[in-house]
Design an enzyme around this catalytic site. Structure first.
Site, mmCIF file in Angstrom:
data_model
loop_
_atom_site.group_PDB
_atom_site.id
_atom_site.type_symbol
_atom_site.label_atom_id
_atom_site.label_comp_id
_atom_site.label_asym_id
_atom_site.label_seq_id
_atom_site.Cartn_x
_atom_site.Cartn_y
_atom_site.Cartn_z
ATOM 1 N N GLU A 93 0.808 -1.215 0.000
ATOM 2 C CA GLU A 93 0.000 0.000 0.000
ATOM 3 C C GLU A 93 0.838 1.260 0.000
ATOM 4 O O GLU A 93 2.010 1.251 0.387
ATOM 5 C CB GLU A 93 -0.888 0.014 1.245
ATOM 6 C CG GLU A 93 -1.843 -1.155 1.285
ATOM 7 C CD GLU A 93 -2.548 -1.273 2.618
ATOM 8 O OE1 GLU A 93 -3.495 -2.045 2.700
ATOM 9 O OE2 GLU A 93 -2.153 -0.588 3.570
ATOM 10 N N CYS A 335 -0.963 4.592 7.932
ATOM 11 C CA CYS A 335 -0.444 3.414 7.232
ATOM 12 C C CYS A 335 0.515 2.612 8.087
ATOM 13 O O CYS A 335 1.355 1.916 7.589
ATOM 14 C CB CYS A 335 0.197 3.818 5.911
ATOM 15 S SG CYS A 335 1.559 4.962 6.102
#
Ligand code: SF4
Length: 365
Positions: A93, A335
């Site tokens: 990601e 994240c």
């Protein structure tokens, strides 16, 4: 795919990649300018490159792209979270982070999964799949740039999946390509590498004198406690990491940069602040504090009173700090806890916990 990926090359590495080909530095720069700077896959019309040479290079190389499996845009702010898939099926990601001016920063992954198993991190639970190639890191940034042309990308932080210093060569190569005037043209001081403390690589990094900012994600200054949170700490103790950061700051100039995930009742005590004060006596410190965000419920953020007490204790011990805030909360853009659906986790629906993206935002302002 056979051959070298062209977006894994700097102009100087490309110029010597095929010794039998007449590739001078100028042409190598223009090729990097074409495939990274212009974000194109073809070599048509590159100045100084004959058709024959272009065809030979094309036969020996490739310009494969990552597949964007999913992208989630926040309804609250301009955060976007990307899920990429590589040709071998590995997923990872990146997060697009809005900066104030307005610009973008990108929080990139350096590995698919991670071997280090920090207890507060979802990525760590996946285990390591593999390190990403330089082009796979560069491509995360190019995707954000391509899809958000209304703002320039001016910052990159290596704080997504993986420990950057466990994929050292590829991370440094990717940073070089991102910084190169023919590449993504991102200032070296706007590229941040965050480590949980791979000591030999920190020493190597300092010795090599790279221009990128180094952050140590410390989270506890007490050796026994840190070893319970970050298993790597058993190999590289807090004292040694602090000494390495002091040496780095001395060589590089500027403060010691630390990241700190605030966990209620765990690492917000006066003992932590005192330990930090001892470890970094006489050195300027910039500690970025972010509330933990734990989908499992094992770790909780401190309440306002606990957080304030900790900040007062930091100030009282001479430790400079900034508080980071979450962005893109509705897409769980933080994240730190990246897990990917296809590897058994739930990358998008779950809440991120470590707040690396928000940290990244400020650190690139
Ligand atoms: S916090 Fe970083 S180093 Fe630790 S397990 Fe997660 S990704 Fe790996």
């Amino acid at each position: 795919m056979v051959g070298a990926h062209l977006r894994s090359q700097t102009p100087s590495s490309l110029a010597v990649l095929w010794p039998d080909l007449p590739l001078d530095d100028g042409v190598a720069r223009r090729i990097v300018g074409r495939v990274v700077g212009e974000d194109r896959d073809d070599l048509e019309g590159v100045r100084g490159l004959s058709r024959r040479l272009a065809a030979e290079i094309a036969a020996r190389s490739h310009t494969l792209r990552l597949e964007v499996v999913d992208r989630r845009a926040s309804r609250i702010d301009p955060f976007v979270k990307y899920l990429f898939r590589a040709a071998d099926g590995r997923v990872f990601e990146a997060v697009r982070i809005p900066l104030e001016r307005p610009r973008w920063s990108v929080c990139v992954s350096s590995q698919a999964g991670c071997a280090l198993g920090c207890v507060f991190c979802e990525t760590g639970r996946l285990g390591l799949e593999r390190g990403l190639e330089p082009w796979e890191i560069v491509e995360q940034v190019l995707t954000v740039r391509r899809e958000g042309p209304e703002r320039p990308v001016t910052g990159v932080v290596f704080q997504g999946q993986g420990e950057p210093f466990q994929n050292y060569d590829n991370v440094i190569r990717a940073a070089e390509i991102l910084r190169d005037p023919c590449g993504a043209r991102i200032g070296g001081d706007r590229i941040t590498i965050s480590t949980v403390g791979v000591l030999p690589m920190m020493e190597r990094y300092t010795a090599e004198g790279h221009p990128y900012r180094l952050i140590l994600s410390l989270t506890s200054a007490l050796q026994d406690k840190r070893a319970g949170l970050v298993p790597l700490a058993r190999r590289h103790p807090v004292d040694a990491l602090a000494a390495a950061m002091r040496r780095h700051a001395e060589k590089r100039g500027g403060p010691v940069n630390l990241a700190w995930v605030l966990m209620a009742g765990i690492n917000t005590g006066a003992d932590e602040a005192r330990a930090l004060g001892r470890l970094f006596a006489g050195v300027r410190v910039r500690l970025s504090a972010i509330d933990v965000n734990d989908p499992t419920g094992r770790f909780h953020p401190p309440d306002d009173a606990e957080r304030s007490r900790f900040f007062s204790a930091l100030a009282g011990n001479g430790i400079g700090f900034v508080r980071r805030y979450s962005g893109g909360a509705d897409i769980h853009a933080a994240c730190g806890m990246l897990a990917s659906q296809s590897t058994g986790g739930t990358a998008f629906p779950r809440r991120g916990r470590r707040g690396r993206a928000e940290d990244a935002e400020k650190n690139n302002e």
